[in-house]
Motif scaffolding. Structure first.
Motif, PDB file in Angstrom:
ATOM      1  N   GLY A  60       2.909   9.761   0.416  1.00 47.35           N
ATOM      2  CA  GLY A  60       3.803   9.689   1.567  1.00 47.35           C
ATOM      3  C   GLY A  60       5.051  10.502   1.344  1.00 47.35           C
ATOM      4  O   GLY A  60       5.534  11.198   2.239  1.00 47.35           O
TER       5      GLY A  60
ATOM      6  N   THR B 118       1.678   2.756  -6.952  1.00 43.38           N
ATOM      7  CA  THR B 118       2.726   3.610  -6.386  1.00 43.38           C
ATOM      8  C   THR B 118       2.164   4.950  -5.975  1.00 43.38           C
ATOM      9  O   THR B 118       2.908   5.866  -5.694  1.00 43.38           O
ATOM     10  CB  THR B 118       3.842   3.864  -7.404  1.00 43.38           C
ATOM     11  N   MET B 119       0.852   5.025  -5.908  1.00 42.66           N
ATOM     12  CA  MET B 119       0.286   6.349  -5.660  1.00 42.66           C
ATOM     13  C   MET B 119       0.445   6.795  -4.219  1.00 42.66           C
ATOM     14  O   MET B 119       0.846   7.909  -3.955  1.00 42.66           O
ATOM     15  CB  MET B 119      -1.187   6.342  -6.027  1.00 42.66           C
ATOM     16  N   LEU B 120       0.134   5.885  -3.291  1.00 38.79           N
ATOM     17  CA  LEU B 120       0.214   6.307  -1.892  1.00 38.79           C
ATOM     18  C   LEU B 120       1.642   6.580  -1.444  1.00 38.79           C
ATOM     19  O   LEU B 120       1.873   7.515  -0.697  1.00 38.79           O
ATOM     20  CB  LEU B 120      -0.474   5.293  -0.994  1.00 38.79           C
ATOM     21  N   PRO B 121       2.610   5.788  -1.904  1.00 37.69           N
ATOM     22  CA  PRO B 121       3.978   6.183  -1.581  1.00 37.69           C
ATOM     23  C   PRO B 121       4.272   7.589  -2.061  1.00 37.69           C
ATOM     24  O   PRO B 121       4.998   8.343  -1.420  1.00 37.69           O
ATOM     25  CB  PRO B 121       4.830   5.165  -2.347  1.00 37.69           C
ATOM     26  N   LEU B 122       3.655   7.922  -3.186  1.00 32.77           N
ATOM     27  CA  LEU B 122       3.794   9.290  -3.694  1.00 32.77           C
ATOM     28  C   LEU B 122       3.289  10.282  -2.672  1.00 32.77           C
ATOM     29  O   LEU B 122       3.951  11.258  -2.317  1.00 32.77           O
ATOM     30  CB  LEU B 122       2.922   9.432  -4.944  1.00 32.77           C
TER      31      LEU B 122
END
Lengths: 414, 75
Positions: free
Chosen positions: B15, B9-13
């Motif tokens: 984003g 869930t890091m990249l959505p973070l």
């Protein structure tokens, strides 16, 4: 500013787990060369704590009695079963299978209490004769456990080292061919054994698993109390840590395994895991013992392991956050008539979540050669999603703990 | 067995840091991530406390006292 800092802390949470897993994978690839030393013959006692196990016990006893070794017996501890468990035990080879029946109200107080009663019975009934405790090895096997035929030959060299207190062997699912859920549980135990337990041999923090767990009687004697096993829901975890704290070495044997029955229903699986999770939370009371008695390297690993339920609960918020964000963005895309979801939103999570699938697929393919590497990696993708079961089990286990429920949620056999 | 659930869930973070706050659900999603981060900070704080406690418990004088002998120097 505080929010931004917390967001970075959430990132650090993921990095910590990734770093730990990668480190243990690399450690697990190292090999231990064991040189056999001439030693005394050891006597093996297989303990089976049974509560209504008529469906699976006969097959397990047949496996044990056919082990190609001379010096062993099985003690069936019937924990006041309502079914034919005692009858099944009596029907087995009486020279190899002993039966000890517990009665209510002393019976049905959990697996740990049953095992303690079994060890007391061995001594009180004089079943061990004049054997020295250091030459007696107690092995806990679940009633549905099917040991590899060469198990004793694989485990015995580990006890040549007088500092070895316990040896855990691998765990497999014998019904792993019965669908994806069973296959994923098999992969879970293979990965846990071949990566995490194997690596912990080098950290001095190998854990005990409750099934296929061999312990030197003299090591159990050092644990004191009413018996070696505690009344924790995860008495195996508890016992392993206490042995390390008493200065014994726990080993992991990679060349033998016990096969057990996989749970074939998601709800029952979550229930089983909630019990394990609750037991893991209870094991927090071992922290002072670890801080005082255990050497630094195993202590750090054990503390991380014991605190992992907290990390699971925290981590569970992140996929939820992801789903909410994606759902919200898709909704906004429809409202605005143009796509707001960047491909990076999907590629990034894939890389972060599923890179491990290639590693776990590789590890599993080495054990399950008939499956092949490609299919193994595909199954490992499902395995990553299967890991989310721990989130549900974790919150359920926390709820049970918070509401004071400590009953033994025994997983039924099929 | 623990420590291996999916973590992505890091990249959505990342984003979300640039996402419009008008997108429905983003503030709630961000709140969940902040809760996880704050929890982890508390975890780290307790971990450091435990490590400090261990250093204190295993300091030479404490170990010698536990063994019932003087802390060195004298006979």
């Amino acid at each position: 500013m505080t929010g931004q800092f917390a967001l970075w802390a959430a990132t650090a949470l993921i990095v910590l787990a990734g770093t730990y897993n990668t480190t243990l994978f690399l450690l697990s690839r190292r090999h231990i060369r064991r040189v056999r030393r001439p030693g005394r013959q050891r006597f093996y006692v297989f303990l089976l704590a049974c509560l209504n196990e008529e469906k699976v016990l006969a097959e397990s006893l047949a496996r044990i009695t056919s082990l190609p070794a001379d010096s062993f017996v099985a003690l069936v501890i019937d924990d006041a079963s309502d079914d034919r468990t005692a009858e099944v035990a009596r029907a087995a080879d009486s020279s190899r299978v002993w039966l000890y029946q517990r009665r209510l109200p002393d019976a049905r107080r959990g697996k740990g209490a049953a095992l303690n009663a079994g060890v007391r019975h061995l001594r009180a009934a004089g079943l061990l004769g004049h054997r020295a405790p250091e030459d007696v090895v107690i092995c806990v096997v679940d009633a549905d456990g099917r040991l590899d035929p060469h198990t004793i030959q694989a485990v015995d060299p580990c006890f040549d080292d007088p500092s070895t207190g316990a040896v855990q062997i691998g765990v497999r699912m014998y019904n792993r061919h019965l669908g994806l859920l069973a296959r994923l549980q098999d992969m879970e135990f293979v990965v846990y054994g071949d990566v995490f337990q194997s690596a912990r041999r080098f950290l001095g923090s190998v854990g005990m698993g409750g099934n296929g767990q061999f312990m030197r009687l003299s090591a159990l004697d050092t644990l004191g109390g009413d018996g070696p096993w505690s009344d924790s829901l995860t008495e195996d975890l508890d016992l392993g840590v206490r042995l390390i704290a008493r200065g014994w070495r726990n080993q992991y044997c990679t060349t033998a395994a016990v096969s057990q029955q996989a749970v074939l229903d998601v709800r029952r699986l979550v229930r089983q895991r909630s019990r394990w999770f609750q037991g893991h939370l209870q094991s927090a009371n071992l922290v002072p013992l670890i801080l005082r008695e255990v050497a630094t390297r195993p202590a750090l690993d054990l503390l991380y392991h014991l605190s992992s339920p907290v990390l699971i609960l925290l981590t569970s918020l992140l996929p939820l956050s992801f789903l909410v964000a994606v759902a919200g963005t898709v909704l906004a895309s429809f409202q605005q008539g143009r796509p707001l979801v960047s491909p990076m939103w999907l590629l990034g999570p894939y890389l972060l979540s599923f890179t491990a699938a290639y590693v776990y697929g590789f590890v599993y393919a080495k054990r399950e050669r008939t499956l092949g590497l490609v299919r193994s990696v595909l199954v490992a993708h499902a395995f990553i999603l299967y890991g989310y079961i721990w989130f549900a089990a974790g919150w359920w286990g926390l709820w049970r703990m918070a509401t004071g429920k400590r009953t033994w949620l025994k997983t039924g056999r099929t | 067995m623990y420590g291996r659930p999916a973590l992505g869930t890091m990249l959505p973070l990342a984003g979300m840091a640039t996402a419009s706050r008008t997108v429905p659900g983003i503030p709630f999603a961000r709140g969940l991530q902040i809760a996880a981060g704050m929890g982890f900070l508390l975890y780290c704080l307790i971990a450091f406390g435990l490590i400090a406690a261990r250093l204190w418990l295993r300091r030479p004088s404490a170990r010698a006292a536990a063994a019932g002998r003087p802390t060195g120097g004298g006979s």
